[in-house]
Design a protein around this motif. Structure first.
Motif, PDB file in Angstrom:
ATOM      1  N   SER A 146      46.631  45.414  40.209  1.00  0.00           N
ATOM      2  CA  SER A 146      47.576  44.454  40.787  1.00  0.00           C
ATOM      3  C   SER A 146      47.860  43.303  39.816  1.00  0.00           C
ATOM      4  N   LEU A 147      47.002  43.095  38.826  1.00  0.00           N
ATOM      5  CA  LEU A 147      47.201  42.033  37.843  1.00  0.00           C
ATOM      6  C   LEU A 147      47.966  42.493  36.609  1.00  0.00           C
ATOM      7  N   ALA A 148      48.324  43.751  36.536  1.00  0.00           N
ATOM      8  CA  ALA A 148      48.958  44.299  35.338  1.00  0.00           C
ATOM      9  C   ALA A 148      50.229  43.533  34.977  1.00  0.00           C
ATOM     10  N   ARG A 149      51.081  43.274  35.933  1.00  0.00           N
ATOM     11  CA  ARG A 149      52.341  42.565  35.662  1.00  0.00           C
ATOM     12  C   ARG A 149      52.076  41.145  35.158  1.00  0.00           C
ATOM     13  N   ALA A 150      51.123  40.460  35.780  1.00  0.00           N
ATOM     14  CA  ALA A 150      50.807  39.083  35.373  1.00  0.00           C
ATOM     15  C   ALA A 150      50.227  39.064  33.957  1.00  0.00           C
ATOM     16  N   VAL A 151      49.385  40.053  33.617  1.00  0.00           N
ATOM     17  CA  VAL A 151      48.794  40.110  32.276  1.00  0.00           C
ATOM     18  C   VAL A 151      49.885  40.393  31.250  1.00  0.00           C
ATOM     19  N   ARG A 152      50.781  41.331  31.551  1.00  0.00           N
ATOM     20  CA  ARG A 152      51.887  41.628  30.617  1.00  0.00           C
ATOM     21  C   ARG A 152      52.747  40.380  30.377  1.00  0.00           C
ATOM     22  N   THR A 153      53.035  39.666  31.441  1.00  0.00           N
ATOM     23  CA  THR A 153      53.852  38.442  31.321  1.00  0.00           C
ATOM     24  C   THR A 153      53.132  37.399  30.471  1.00  0.00           C
ATOM     25  N   GLU A 154      51.853  37.256  30.671  1.00  0.00           N
ATOM     26  CA  GLU A 154      51.084  36.270  29.916  1.00  0.00           C
ATOM     27  C   GLU A 154      51.014  36.643  28.435  1.00  0.00           C
ATOM     28  N   VAL A 155      50.814  37.949  28.141  1.00  0.00           N
ATOM     29  CA  VAL A 155      50.761  38.394  26.745  1.00  0.00           C
ATOM     30  C   VAL A 155      52.117  38.176  26.080  1.00  0.00           C
ATOM     31  N   ARG A 156      53.203  38.510  26.781  1.00  0.00           N
ATOM     32  CA  ARG A 156      54.551  38.280  26.226  1.00  0.00           C
ATOM     33  C   ARG A 156      54.797  36.791  25.985  1.00  0.00           C
ATOM     34  N   GLY A 157      54.243  35.961  26.850  1.00  0.00           N
ATOM     35  CA  GLY A 157      54.392  34.520  26.683  1.00  0.00           C
ATOM     36  C   GLY A 157      53.652  34.018  25.447  1.00  0.00           C
ATOM     37  N   LEU A 158      52.550  34.648  25.089  1.00  0.00           N
ATOM     38  CA  LEU A 158      51.802  34.256  23.904  1.00  0.00           C
ATOM     39  C   LEU A 158      52.469  34.745  22.623  1.00  0.00           C
ATOM     40  N   ASP A 159      52.940  36.008  22.652  1.00  0.00           N
ATOM     41  CA  ASP A 159      53.589  36.592  21.468  1.00  0.00           C
ATOM     42  C   ASP A 159      54.531  37.685  21.951  1.00  0.00           C
ATOM     43  N   ALA A 160      55.824  37.424  21.823  1.00  0.00           N
ATOM     44  CA  ALA A 160      56.839  38.362  22.332  1.00  0.00           C
ATOM     45  C   ALA A 160      56.847  39.676  21.562  1.00  0.00           C
ATOM     46  N   SER A 161      56.267  39.728  20.359  1.00  0.00           N
ATOM     47  CA  SER A 161      56.283  40.964  19.570  1.00  0.00           C
ATOM     48  C   SER A 161      55.166  41.929  19.974  1.00  0.00           C
ATOM     49  N   LEU A 162      54.256  41.478  20.821  1.00  0.00           N
ATOM     50  CA  LEU A 162      53.157  42.347  21.256  1.00  0.00           C
ATOM     51  C   LEU A 162      53.623  43.262  22.385  1.00  0.00           C
ATOM     52  N   ALA A 163      53.211  44.518  22.288  1.00  0.00           N
ATOM     53  CA  ALA A 163      53.506  45.480  23.348  1.00  0.00           C
ATOM     54  C   ALA A 163      52.209  45.801  24.073  1.00  0.00           C
ATOM     55  N   VAL A 164      52.258  45.741  25.366  1.00  0.00           N
ATOM     56  CA  VAL A 164      51.083  46.076  26.160  1.00  0.00           C
ATOM     57  C   VAL A 164      51.197  47.552  26.517  1.00  0.00           C
ATOM     58  N   GLY A 165      50.198  48.323  26.079  1.00  0.00           N
ATOM     59  CA  GLY A 165      50.205  49.774  26.318  1.00  0.00           C
ATOM     60  C   GLY A 165      49.667  50.105  27.693  1.00  0.00           C
ATOM     61  N   SER A 166      48.725  50.993  27.723  1.00  0.00           N
ATOM     62  CA  SER A 166      48.202  51.445  29.009  1.00  0.00           C
ATOM     63  C   SER A 166      47.318  50.376  29.637  1.00  0.00           C
ATOM     64  N   VAL A 167      47.505  50.206  30.911  1.00  0.00           N
ATOM     65  CA  VAL A 167      46.688  49.289  31.688  1.00  0.00           C
ATOM     66  C   VAL A 167      45.915  50.159  32.678  1.00  0.00           C
ATOM     67  N   ARG A 168      44.600  50.057  32.598  1.00  0.00           N
ATOM     68  CA  ARG A 168      43.776  50.878  33.492  1.00  0.00           C
ATOM     69  C   ARG A 168      42.461  50.172  33.771  1.00  0.00           C
ATOM     70  N   PRO A 169      41.860  50.504  34.898  1.00  0.00           N
ATOM     71  CA  PRO A 169      40.586  49.873  35.254  1.00  0.00           C
ATOM     72  C   PRO A 169      39.479  50.297  34.286  1.00  0.00           C
ATOM     73  N   LEU A 170      38.522  49.430  34.077  1.00  0.00           N
ATOM     74  CA  LEU A 170      37.418  49.711  33.172  1.00  0.00           C
ATOM     75  C   LEU A 170      36.599  50.913  33.655  1.00  0.00           C
ATOM     76  N   ALA A 171      36.536  51.098  34.966  1.00  0.00           N
ATOM     77  CA  ALA A 171      35.790  52.241  35.508  1.00  0.00           C
ATOM     78  C   ALA A 171      36.362  53.561  35.002  1.00  0.00           C
ATOM     79  N   SER A 172      37.683  53.655  34.881  1.00  0.00           N
ATOM     80  CA  SER A 172      38.280  54.900  34.384  1.00  0.00           C
ATOM     81  C   SER A 172      37.992  55.084  32.893  1.00  0.00           C
ATOM     82  N   VAL A 173      37.913  53.990  32.147  1.00  0.00           N
ATOM     83  CA  VAL A 173      37.565  54.075  30.725  1.00  0.00           C
ATOM     84  C   VAL A 173      36.124  54.571  30.579  1.00  0.00           C
TER      85      VAL A 173
END
Length: 187
Positions: free
Chosen positions: A23-50
């Motif tokens: 549920s935080l994926a969108r907020a994290v992507r927005t925050e990363v884009r706010g820090l550096d617009a050239s960064l691309a956020v790839g896969s977002v997944r829970p640590l349990a799946s990793v």
């Protein structure tokens, strides 16, 4: 390593949350884009799946080892049954002579059972000692069970003890209930 020096490598961002992680994926992507617009956020997944993905090969090998252990237990039980039953049948003439000399069926069965259960107990004690040593040497491969798991040891001892008991009981019972004359003529 600072991000500016590591631009060519992949980066991982870990976020701790008390709610649903995705549920935080969108907020994290927005925050990363706010820090550096050239960064691309790839896969977002829970640590349990990793973690699950990382330990999947180990779980497969443990499942495979468990299947082989089950097959080994069945083979040991079948082999133990065959050896003990054959040994009791080989004593048919001796048991017939004992019956002809006045031994009762209960005495014969008790004698046969005590002899083969004693042999089985000695074998189980030696086997448990060897298994304890081997499991200590292989403890780095165990996951979710200790090297001296009492449930595992108890199950193996119970299964093999019951098999040895039945392997000695069934042929001894059969021989004990046959008239001595029939047993002695069987050769």
């Amino acid at each position: 390593m600072p991000y500016e020096q590591a631009r060519s490598t992949d980066m991982t961002l870990v976020v701790r949350t008390t709610g649903e992680p995705l549920s935080l994926a969108r907020a994290v992507r927005t925050e990363v884009r706010g820090l550096d617009a050239s960064l691309a956020v790839g896969s977002v997944r829970p640590l349990a799946s990793v973690v699950d993905e990382t330990v999947a090969p180990l779980r497969f090998y443990l499942l495979l080892a468990s299947v082989f252990a089950g097959v080994a237990l069945v083979l040991a039980a079948v082999g133990l049954y065959g050896v003990v039953a054959y040994a009791v049948v080989q004593r048919t003439r001796e048991l017939g002579i004992r019956m002809a000399l006045g031994a009762r069926a209960g005495q014969l069965m008790g004698m046969v059972l005590s002899h083969y259960l004693l042999l089985t107990a000695v074998g189980l004690v030696l086997g448990l000692g060897l298994a304890w040593g081997a499991s200590r040497a292989l403890s780095h491969l165990l996951n979710g069970v200790g090297p001296t798991d009492p449930l595992t040891y108890g199950l193996v001892v119970t299964v093999l003890g019951a098999v040895a008991f039945l392997a000695a009981l069934m042929p001894a019972r059969r021989v004990a209930h046959v008239p001595p004359a029939v047993v002695l003529r069987a050769d």
